[in-house]
Structures are given as C-alpha cells and as structure tokens.
Design a protein around this motif. Sequence first.
Motif, short mmCIF file in Angstrom:
data_model
loop_
_atom_site.label_atom_id
_atom_site.label_comp_id
_atom_site.label_asym_id
_atom_site.label_seq_id
_atom_site.Cartn_x
_atom_site.Cartn_y
_atom_site.Cartn_z
N MET A 1 42.11 -17.93 103.61
CA MET A 1 42.65 -19.00 104.42
C MET A 1 42.62 -20.30 103.62
O MET A 1 41.83 -20.48 102.71
N LYS A 2 43.44 -21.24 104.01
CA LYS A 2 43.58 -22.48 103.28
C LYS A 2 42.32 -23.33 103.26
O LYS A 2 42.18 -24.18 102.41
N VAL A 3 41.43 -23.13 104.22
CA VAL A 3 40.20 -23.93 104.26
C VAL A 3 39.41 -23.70 102.98
O VAL A 3 38.84 -24.62 102.41
N GLU A 17 47.97 -27.52 110.99
CA GLU A 17 48.53 -26.26 110.49
C GLU A 17 47.75 -25.06 111.02
O GLU A 17 48.34 -24.07 111.47
N ILE A 18 46.43 -25.13 111.00
CA ILE A 18 45.60 -24.03 111.49
C ILE A 18 45.81 -23.81 112.98
O ILE A 18 45.99 -22.67 113.43
N VAL A 19 45.79 -24.89 113.74
CA VAL A 19 45.97 -24.77 115.20
C VAL A 19 47.34 -24.19 115.53
O VAL A 19 47.47 -23.33 116.41
N ALA A 20 48.38 -24.62 114.82
CA ALA A 20 49.73 -24.11 115.06
C ALA A 20 49.81 -22.61 114.76
O ALA A 20 50.40 -21.85 115.53
N LYS A 21 49.19 -22.19 113.67
CA LYS A 21 49.24 -20.77 113.30
C LYS A 21 48.45 -19.90 114.28
O LYS A 21 48.79 -18.75 114.49
N LEU A 22 47.40 -20.44 114.85
CA LEU A 22 46.54 -19.64 115.72
C LEU A 22 46.85 -19.81 117.21
O LEU A 22 46.17 -19.23 118.04
N SER A 24 49.08 -18.60 119.02
CA SER A 24 49.46 -17.36 119.70
C SER A 24 48.34 -16.31 119.68
O SER A 24 48.54 -15.19 120.14
N ALA A 25 47.19 -16.67 119.15
CA ALA A 25 46.06 -15.74 119.07
C ALA A 25 44.88 -16.30 119.87
O ALA A 25 44.00 -16.94 119.32
N PRO A 26 44.85 -16.04 121.17
CA PRO A 26 43.84 -16.68 122.03
C PRO A 26 42.39 -16.26 121.77
O PRO A 26 41.48 -16.96 122.16
N ASN A 27 42.17 -15.14 121.12
CA ASN A 27 40.81 -14.66 120.90
C ASN A 27 40.23 -15.05 119.55
O ASN A 27 39.15 -14.59 119.19
N ILE A 28 40.91 -15.90 118.82
CA ILE A 28 40.42 -16.36 117.52
C ILE A 28 39.30 -17.37 117.74
O ILE A 28 39.40 -18.25 118.58
N SER A 29 38.25 -17.25 116.94
CA SER A 29 37.13 -18.17 117.04
C SER A 29 37.33 -19.37 116.11
O SER A 29 37.28 -19.23 114.89
N PHE A 30 37.56 -20.50 116.71
CA PHE A 30 37.66 -21.72 115.91
C PHE A 30 36.31 -22.08 115.32
O PHE A 30 36.23 -22.76 114.31
N ALA A 31 35.23 -21.62 115.94
CA ALA A 31 33.89 -21.91 115.43
C ALA A 31 33.70 -21.26 114.05
O ALA A 31 33.09 -21.85 113.16
N LYS A 32 34.21 -20.05 113.87
CA LYS A 32 34.08 -19.38 112.57
C LYS A 32 34.87 -20.11 111.49
O LYS A 32 34.41 -20.27 110.37
N ILE A 33 36.05 -20.57 111.84
CA ILE A 33 36.87 -21.31 110.88
C ILE A 33 36.21 -22.65 110.58
O ILE A 33 36.15 -23.09 109.43
N ALA A 34 35.66 -23.29 111.61
CA ALA A 34 34.95 -24.56 111.42
C ALA A 34 33.73 -24.37 110.53
O ALA A 34 33.43 -25.21 109.69
N SER A 35 33.05 -23.26 110.69
CA SER A 35 31.88 -22.96 109.86
C SER A 35 32.29 -22.85 108.39
O SER A 35 31.61 -23.37 107.51
N THR A 36 33.40 -22.20 108.15
CA THR A 36 33.92 -22.09 106.79
C THR A 36 34.28 -23.46 106.24
O THR A 36 33.96 -23.78 105.09
N ALA A 37 34.91 -24.28 107.04
CA ALA A 37 35.26 -25.64 106.61
C ALA A 37 34.01 -26.42 106.23
O ALA A 37 33.98 -27.12 105.21
N HIS A 38 32.97 -26.28 107.04
CA HIS A 38 31.71 -26.96 106.74
C HIS A 38 31.11 -26.45 105.44
O HIS A 38 30.63 -27.23 104.61
N GLU A 39 31.13 -25.14 105.24
CA GLU A 39 30.56 -24.54 104.04
C GLU A 39 31.25 -25.00 102.76
O GLU A 39 30.61 -25.10 101.72
N VAL A 40 32.55 -25.26 102.84
CA VAL A 40 33.29 -25.67 101.65
C VAL A 40 33.36 -27.19 101.50
O VAL A 40 34.12 -27.71 100.68
N HIS A 52 38.69 -27.44 119.30
CA HIS A 52 39.61 -26.42 119.81
C HIS A 52 38.87 -25.16 120.26
O HIS A 52 39.48 -24.26 120.80
N GLU A 53 37.57 -25.13 120.02
CA GLU A 53 36.76 -23.97 120.41
C GLU A 53 36.39 -24.13 121.89
O GLU A 53 35.73 -25.09 122.27
#
Length: 101
Positions: A1-3, A17-22, A24-40, A52-53
């Motif tokens: 992912m771009k993060v 961009e992330i919100v637009a792509k996701l 249509s996927a209501p079960n996606i965890s924004f917390a996991k993506i946010a965690s990755t963003a924090h890690e990088v 958005h979580e």
Amino acid sequence: MKVRKGNTLTDAELETEIVAKLASAPNISFAKIASTAHEVGRPHLATMLLNHEPRAADQVPLLINMQEDRLALTKAIESGDTDLVYMVMLHIKRNHQHIDF
C-alpha cells in the motif's frame, strides 16, 4: 500500500486516496492502516485515518500507543464505553506526573 512506500503525497492527499479506494469495502479496518502509517513515521496521517475507524475499541489503543492521550480520552468518552475510558485514565495516571494528572 502507498502508506509504506516513500511517495510524495501529503498526508491529506493520501488520506483522501485511501478513503476513496476503501469506500466500497465496509469491513476494512482503518485502524490497521493507521497503525502502518504510524510505524512508517506518518503520525498525522495515522490520526486522520483513525477518524474513519468506526470502532472506538480499535481507535483508542492505537491513539494511546501513538501518545495521543487527550485524543484517546476524547474518543473513549464519546464512545460511551466506560472500559475504554478507564483504560485511558489508567494509562494517563501511570505515565504522567501527578501534577499533570
């Protein structure tokens, strides 16, 4: 992912961009993506994505981990989950001087 990639988008552009792509996927965890963003090293993007979580139980622990104690407490209180509020309060009490608390 771009993060994870060293792209040149701003946090706001990447969030959009992330919100637009996701959208249509209501079960996606924004917390996991946010965690990755924090890690990088993109804490502001992480905080933006956490807005958005829908599950406070996923937001609050990550906010604590990111040392965003005030926001974690706000989210916990807004959720109405007394266990989350207690968790944040206990964290603050353990990690801040009594004067700050």
